[in-house]
Design a protein around this motif. Structure first.
Motif, PDB file in Angstrom:
ATOM      1  N   GLN A 161       0.867  -1.175   0.000  1.00 56.85           N
ATOM      2  CA  GLN A 161       0.000   0.000   0.000  1.00 56.85           C
ATOM      3  C   GLN A 161       0.904   1.225   0.000  1.00 56.85           C
ATOM      4  N   SER A 162       0.371   2.364  -0.425  1.00 53.11           N
ATOM      5  CA  SER A 162       1.228   3.544  -0.545  1.00 53.11           C
ATOM      6  C   SER A 162       0.576   4.777   0.080  1.00 53.11           C
ATOM      7  N   TYR A 163       1.440   5.735   0.401  1.00 50.48           N
ATOM      8  CA  TYR A 163       1.018   7.033   0.953  1.00 50.48           C
ATOM      9  C   TYR A 163       1.985   8.072   0.415  1.00 50.48           C
ATOM     10  N   ASN A 164       1.462   9.122  -0.192  1.00 46.26           N
ATOM     11  CA  ASN A 164       2.295  10.136  -0.832  1.00 46.26           C
ATOM     12  C   ASN A 164       2.752  11.191   0.173  1.00 46.26           C
ATOM     13  N   GLU A 165       4.046  11.421   0.197  1.00 43.91           N
ATOM     14  CA  GLU A 165       4.606  12.517   0.995  1.00 43.91           C
ATOM     15  C   GLU A 165       4.215  13.840   0.337  1.00 43.91           C
ATOM     16  N   TRP A 169      -3.929   4.562   3.754  1.00 44.17           N
ATOM     17  CA  TRP A 169      -3.042   4.130   2.684  1.00 44.17           C
ATOM     18  C   TRP A 169      -3.873   3.715   1.481  1.00 44.17           C
ATOM     19  N   GLY A 170      -3.322   3.945   0.289  1.00 46.23           N
ATOM     20  CA  GLY A 170      -4.030   3.601  -0.931  1.00 46.23           C
ATOM     21  C   GLY A 170      -3.317   2.534  -1.731  1.00 46.23           C
ATOM     22  N   GLU A 171      -3.796   2.295  -2.931  1.00 44.08           N
ATOM     23  CA  GLU A 171      -3.171   1.334  -3.825  1.00 44.08           C
ATOM     24  C   GLU A 171      -1.778   1.833  -4.221  1.00 44.08           C
ATOM     25  N   PRO A 172      -0.807   0.922  -4.358  1.00 44.12           N
ATOM     26  CA  PRO A 172       0.559   1.359  -4.674  1.00 44.12           C
ATOM     27  C   PRO A 172       0.649   2.009  -6.048  1.00 44.12           C
ATOM     28  N   VAL A 173       1.406   3.088  -6.107  1.00 41.48           N
ATOM     29  CA  VAL A 173       1.627   3.820  -7.351  1.00 41.48           C
ATOM     30  C   VAL A 173       3.076   3.632  -7.757  1.00 41.48           C
ATOM     31  N   GLN A 174       3.300   3.237  -9.006  1.00 38.55           N
ATOM     32  CA  GLN A 174       4.656   3.003  -9.488  1.00 38.55           C
ATOM     33  C   GLN A 174       5.279   4.295 -10.001  1.00 38.55           C
ATOM     34  N   LYS A 175       6.605   4.341  -9.882  1.00 36.22           N
ATOM     35  CA  LYS A 175       7.406   5.448 -10.415  1.00 36.22           C
ATOM     36  C   LYS A 175       6.973   6.801  -9.861  1.00 36.22           C
ATOM     37  N   GLN A 176       6.504   6.815  -8.625  1.00 40.17           N
ATOM     38  CA  GLN A 176       6.047   8.044  -7.992  1.00 40.17           C
ATOM     39  C   GLN A 176       7.090   8.504  -6.974  1.00 40.17           C
ATOM     40  N   PRO A 177       7.682   9.703  -7.157  1.00 39.61           N
ATOM     41  CA  PRO A 177       8.680  10.156  -6.187  1.00 39.61           C
ATOM     42  C   PRO A 177       8.047  10.503  -4.843  1.00 39.61           C
ATOM     43  N   LEU A 178       8.862  10.487  -3.809  1.00 38.38           N
ATOM     44  CA  LEU A 178       8.460  10.831  -2.446  1.00 38.38           C
ATOM     45  C   LEU A 178       7.205  10.069  -2.023  1.00 38.38           C
ATOM     46  N   THR A 179       7.317   8.758  -2.007  1.00 38.24           N
ATOM     47  CA  THR A 179       6.183   7.893  -1.680  1.00 38.24           C
ATOM     48  C   THR A 179       6.576   6.902  -0.588  1.00 38.24           C
ATOM     49  N   MET A 234      15.890  -5.153  -3.815  1.00 36.48           N
ATOM     50  CA  MET A 234      15.395  -3.800  -4.055  1.00 36.48           C
ATOM     51  C   MET A 234      15.782  -3.291  -5.444  1.00 36.48           C
ATOM     52  N   ASN A 235      16.057  -4.190  -6.368  1.00 38.02           N
ATOM     53  CA  ASN A 235      16.593  -3.788  -7.661  1.00 38.02           C
ATOM     54  C   ASN A 235      15.643  -2.890  -8.450  1.00 38.02           C
ATOM     55  N   SER A 236      14.347  -2.991  -8.178  1.00 39.40           N
ATOM     56  CA  SER A 236      13.367  -2.213  -8.945  1.00 39.40           C
ATOM     57  C   SER A 236      13.152  -0.815  -8.383  1.00 39.40           C
ATOM     58  N   MET A 237      13.845  -0.480  -7.290  1.00 37.39           N
ATOM     59  CA  MET A 237      13.632   0.809  -6.640  1.00 37.39           C
ATOM     60  C   MET A 237      14.784   1.765  -6.926  1.00 37.39           C
ATOM     61  N   GLY A 238      14.578   3.032  -6.566  1.00 38.95           N
ATOM     62  CA  GLY A 238      15.569   4.063  -6.859  1.00 38.95           C
ATOM     63  C   GLY A 238      16.479   4.389  -5.699  1.00 38.95           C
ATOM     64  N   GLY A 255      10.023   4.152  -7.954  1.00 31.67           N
ATOM     65  CA  GLY A 255      10.381   2.794  -8.336  1.00 31.67           C
ATOM     66  C   GLY A 255       9.143   1.932  -8.467  1.00 31.67           C
ATOM     67  N   ASP A 256       9.349   0.639  -8.616  1.00 30.94           N
ATOM     68  CA  ASP A 256       8.246  -0.307  -8.777  1.00 30.94           C
ATOM     69  C   ASP A 256       8.266  -1.284  -7.605  1.00 30.94           C
ATOM     70  N   PRO A 257       7.466  -1.041  -6.566  1.00 34.08           N
ATOM     71  CA  PRO A 257       7.503  -1.910  -5.389  1.00 34.08           C
ATOM     72  C   PRO A 257       6.990  -3.313  -5.657  1.00 34.08           C
TER      73      PRO A 257
END
Length: 522
Positions: A128-132, A298-308, A327-331, A403-405
């Motif tokens: 799940q994700s939460y945007n900063e 928390w919401g559905e995960p968002v890919q390639k979203q900065p500050l998340t 963690m290869n898919s992350m930044g 990145g892509d969690p």
């Protein structure tokens, strides 16, 4: 400097012994311990044994004697005569003789097994994700000052992050609004990484290096008529704690900050009013903890979203193997498990170079054999098993770049294959005072209860290559595989004597031979 073909810089890797370094240094310490009665008695007597060879002999009043035979030739073996006996010394090596007669250790001859590690998938994660919030300030914490402030003095090392925010008014008659040629922003920072946001949108990311943490961001920015918000998230990723004047090192944006491409030419923003916010909103809310993560929706995960922020619950994988996160898919960001920080991750910034062969011979310097491996080893981040509960563990990640969690997984680090390379006259501390001393042995062992399932390669003779890519040389005993299959298959550990009769006879009399083997653990 130390002499031996070992280039790994640590003794542990994801909780497992890093072989052969661990075993080789263990044997070195044992050898020196055997020399202790003579070593502590006084200074050595140093004698020349050749152009680039010498001996250092320690003696005690009680009759103890220890000798160190040294070959400083970087290329060639040397045969030296010492106390009426002959000794063969590999290039750039030291042999240790705890009784001034018997070689029990040579720095260039590694008898310890070589472990080839592998990562096994141990489970995926549901996120799940939460945007900063980029421009969200705490009235109690945020403050405004004229000019740019140094980061460490502001954060006091309580957080990696410091927000720098200023505002730029753009007149309606600015030419770039109609020409389509965007202004250019330049931001100079003392380090270590920087994310630039303009009107809430990520414009660019820059970072420094170990050698030079200073950085400069230069990029086009999309501005509109009226008030524009420029927010820079400055990030520190560690500070020196040794060396001269390390207390004077700075971090953060120190300027200048300049905007180019306006009607006025350039506008210096350095001495404008800047609003500062120490840390992230998610940090203040303790989103990495169970209680803090439960305080927001928390919401559905968002890919390639900065500050998340991302969170997931998982059960501890079975077994006792060391664990890691792939963690290869992350930044870039930070990881917490059950409220405790694992640390920073940055697989998006891999070290350049390859893990190629390093020639250890020659004088030591601080960069020798420190190969930067730009490979997959930088994708895995160790998870301490003692921190885990059997079920219901909370994993929280803060991702800065995007990145892509969904590609993150838990993995187990295991021993895939084990290699050994032992010569006929390999020094040994086993039975070194008895007639059995000269019988060198190959020792192999799998970890965590695994057993040897396959002999991938075996050769007694003059094999070529290194662990994972061995091949037969011009001299090879055709029964090389037989003894390893007999002694090792379905065993957790085994040993084989390195003598010709074990391998069906001497395949090339008069030639120094080696027993080389690679086995699979399963």
């Amino acid at each position: 400097g130390a002499r031996g073909p070992l280039r790994e810089r640590t003794l542990l890797a994801h909780g497992l012994l890093r072989e052969p370094k661990w075993g080789h240094l263990k044997e070195l310490h044992r050898a020196i311990k055997l020399c202790e009665p003579a070593l502590v008695a006084g200074d050595p007597i140093i004698s020349s044994l050749g152009k680039a060879q010498k001996s250092s002999v320690f003696r005690s009043s009680t009759g103890a004697c220890a000798a160190f035979l040294e070959n400083k030739d970087k290329l060639s073996y040397a045969r030296v005569s010492f106390s009426g006996m002959h000794y063969d010394l590999p290039p750039w090596s030291i042999s240790i003789l705890p009784d001034c007669k018997t070689t029990v250790f040579n720095t260039a001859r590694v008898g310890s097994q070589i472990s080839q590690m592998k990562m096994e998938w141990a489970g995926g994660l549901t996120w799940q994700s939460y945007n900063e919030e980029i421009n969200s300030y705490s009235e109690e914490e945020a403050f405004t000052a004229v000019g740019l402030l140094e980061q460490i003095n502001m954060t006091r090392d309580n957080t990696d992050y410091l927000w720098y925010t200023t505002y730029v008014d753009v007149a309606k008659d600015e030419q770039f609004l109609t020409s389509g040629k965007s202004p250019k922003l330049t931001v100079m920072s003392a380090g270590h990484a920087l994310h630039v946001f303009v009107n809430g949108q990520l414009t660019g990311t820059v970072y420094g290096s170990v050698e030079d943490p200073k950085l400069t961001y230069t990029g086009s920015v999309k501005l509109w008529a009226g008030s524009n918000t420029i927010s820079c998230l400055s990030i520190a990723v560690g500070l020196p704690n040794v060396g001269e004047h390390f207390e004077t090192w700075n971090a953060g944006i120190l300027g200048p900050v300049i905007l180019y491409g306006l009607n006025e030419g350039r506008r210096d923003l350095t001495w404008q009013k800047w609003t500062y916010q120490v840390g992230l909103k998610g940090e203040a809310m303790s989103l990495h903890s169970l209680s803090g993560s439960s305080s927001v929706e928390w919401g559905e995960p968002v890919q390639k979203q900065p500050l998340t922020w991302y969170k997931a619950f998982f059960n501890a994988p079975d077994g006792d193997e060391p664990l890691a996160l792939d963690m290869n898919s992350m930044g870039k960001g930070q990881i917490w498990i059950n409220g405790q920080g694992i640390g920073r991750y940055w697989p998006g910034y891999k070290a350049p170079g390859t893990c190629g062969y390093c020639d250890y011979r020659g004088e030591y310097n601080e960069t020798k054999c420190q190969t930067n491996c730009g490979d997959s080893s930088q994708r895995w981040y160790h998870v301490p098993r003692p921190w885990l509960n059997p079920t219901g563990n909370l994993l929280v990640i803060f991702e800065e770049i995007g990145g892509d969690p969904s590609e993150i997984s838990m993995v187990k680090r295991t021993t895939g294959s084990v290699c050994a390379d032992v010569s006929e006259w390999q020094p040994s501390m086993t039975n070194w005072r008895t007639k059995d001393y000269e019988k060198a042995k190959v020792h192999l062992q799998c970890d965590h209860g695994r057993k040897i399932t396959e002999i991938k390669f075996a050769s007694f003779g003059t094999p070529q290559g290194s662990c994972g890519s061995y091949s037969e040389g011009g001299c090879h005993a055709h029964k090389s595989y037989d003894i390893f299959r007999k002694n090792c298959i379905n065993q957790e550990h085994c040993a084989v004597c390195v003598v010709p009769e074990v391998f069906g006879g001497d395949p090339c009399p008069g030639t120094m031979k080696r027993a080389v083997v690679e086995v699979m653990c399963g």
